[in-house]
Design a protein around this motif. Structure first.
Motif, PDB file in Angstrom:
ATOM      1  N   LYS A  86       7.392   1.213  -3.611  1.00 55.15           N
ATOM      2  CA  LYS A  86       7.111  -0.224  -3.486  1.00 55.15           C
ATOM      3  C   LYS A  86       8.312  -1.091  -3.848  1.00 55.15           C
ATOM      4  N   ALA A  88       0.835  -1.207   0.000  1.00 51.75           N
ATOM      5  CA  ALA A  88       0.000   0.000   0.000  1.00 51.75           C
ATOM      6  C   ALA A  88       0.870   1.258   0.000  1.00 51.75           C
ATOM      7  N   HIS A  89       1.438   1.568  -1.164  1.00 47.97           N
ATOM      8  CA  HIS A  89       2.228   2.778  -1.331  1.00 47.97           C
ATOM      9  C   HIS A  89       1.813   3.456  -2.623  1.00 47.97           C
ATOM     10  N   SER A  90       2.139   4.722  -2.715  1.00 43.93           N
ATOM     11  CA  SER A  90       1.858   5.461  -3.939  1.00 43.93           C
ATOM     12  C   SER A  90       2.757   4.960  -5.070  1.00 43.93           C
ATOM     13  N   THR A  91       2.244   5.073  -6.263  1.00 40.44           N
ATOM     14  CA  THR A  91       3.039   4.701  -7.442  1.00 40.44           C
ATOM     15  C   THR A  91       3.806   5.898  -8.009  1.00 40.44           C
ATOM     16  N   ARG A  92       3.811   7.003  -7.300  1.00 35.21           N
ATOM     17  CA  ARG A  92       4.511   8.203  -7.769  1.00 35.21           C
ATOM     18  C   ARG A  92       6.016   7.942  -7.824  1.00 35.21           C
ATOM     19  N   LYS A  93       6.614   8.464  -8.890  1.00 36.71           N
ATOM     20  CA  LYS A  93       8.063   8.357  -8.986  1.00 36.71           C
ATOM     21  C   LYS A  93       8.695   9.255  -7.930  1.00 36.71           C
ATOM     22  N   ASP A 130       9.049   3.767  -7.689  1.00 40.48           N
ATOM     23  CA  ASP A 130       8.151   4.128  -6.590  1.00 40.48           C
ATOM     24  C   ASP A 130       8.636   3.522  -5.280  1.00 40.48           C
TER      25      ASP A 130
END
Length: 216
Positions: free
Chosen positions: A79, A58-63, A77
């Motif tokens: 993850k 459960a983490h953002s996929t933002r670079k 990201d």
């Protein structure tokens, strides 16, 4: 081999039983025992272990930062498995650990375990267990009468006897099984096997080898 039959109070009943040589006096096969014990222990594993992998975290996929010009290694990201809070690489997944062993090998393993117990003189035969209602005190007195209290005891009944089974649930180091359901692991783990005459007959019928018919 002959064994004396005892009453519940530990006194001799005045009769004896003969152990079937095809069950209690075979050439023990340690490899068959190992195969069967491994099967039992493997089948007892739940195999429900699971960890979150990269796609499940459960983490953002933002670079995290731009690809070039920072002086750091490229990063995608949060993850990523190489990061502290990232997913796990090749983590455990739910699986079945069950193993299969041929029925004849299982029977040989049980015969081998029973042979070891017979040679160690660790088998006691009782006339019957007359118990109408569960009683922990009754079972403790039974064990004390045979001088096996405090030891690992396997009690084998001829059939389903709920009162005896429930009586043994609160007694440490005591296991109650129907004779036909006693496994190789149950037999090896017990220091003393306490069985009914009917349980002995059930084991002999299940594991014994019938004598060949005589030619006429």
């Amino acid at each position: 081999m002959e064994l004396k039959v005892y009453r519940q109070d530990g006194s001799e009943a005045g009769t004896t039983v003969t152990l079937d040589a095809s069950v209690f006096d075979v050439e023990p096969n340690d490899h068959a025992i190992w195969l069967d014990v491994r099967r039992i222990q493997a089948n007892a594993r739940q195999g429900t272990h699971k960890v979150k992998e990269r796609s499940e975290n459960a983490h953002s996929t933002r670079k995290l930062y731009r690809q070039k010009g920072t002086g750091y290694a490229r990063a995608g990201d949060a993850k990523s498995p190489i990061r502290r809070s990232g997913g796990t690489i090749f983590g455990p997944r739910p699986r079945t650990y069950g193993l299969k062993v041929n029925r004849k090998t299982q029977q040989l393993a049980r015969r081998s375990a029973l042979t070891y117990k017979a040679r160690e003189e660790a088998i006691r035969v009782v006339e019957d267990f007359s118990l109408e209602a569960p009683s922990t005190r009754w079972l403790e007195e039974l064990l004390a009468a045979f001088g096996v209290d405090g030891r690992r005891v396997l009690i084998l009944t001829a059939g389903h006897q709920a009162a005896v089974y429930r009586s043994g649930r609160n007694v440490p180091k005591v296991t109650v099984r129907e004779a036909r359901n006693a496994s190789t692991l149950d037999l090896l783990g017990a220091q003393v096997v306490l069985m009914q005459v009917g349980a002995l007959e059930a084991l002999t019928a299940q594991l014994g080898q019938a004598a060949p018919a005589s030619a006429e």
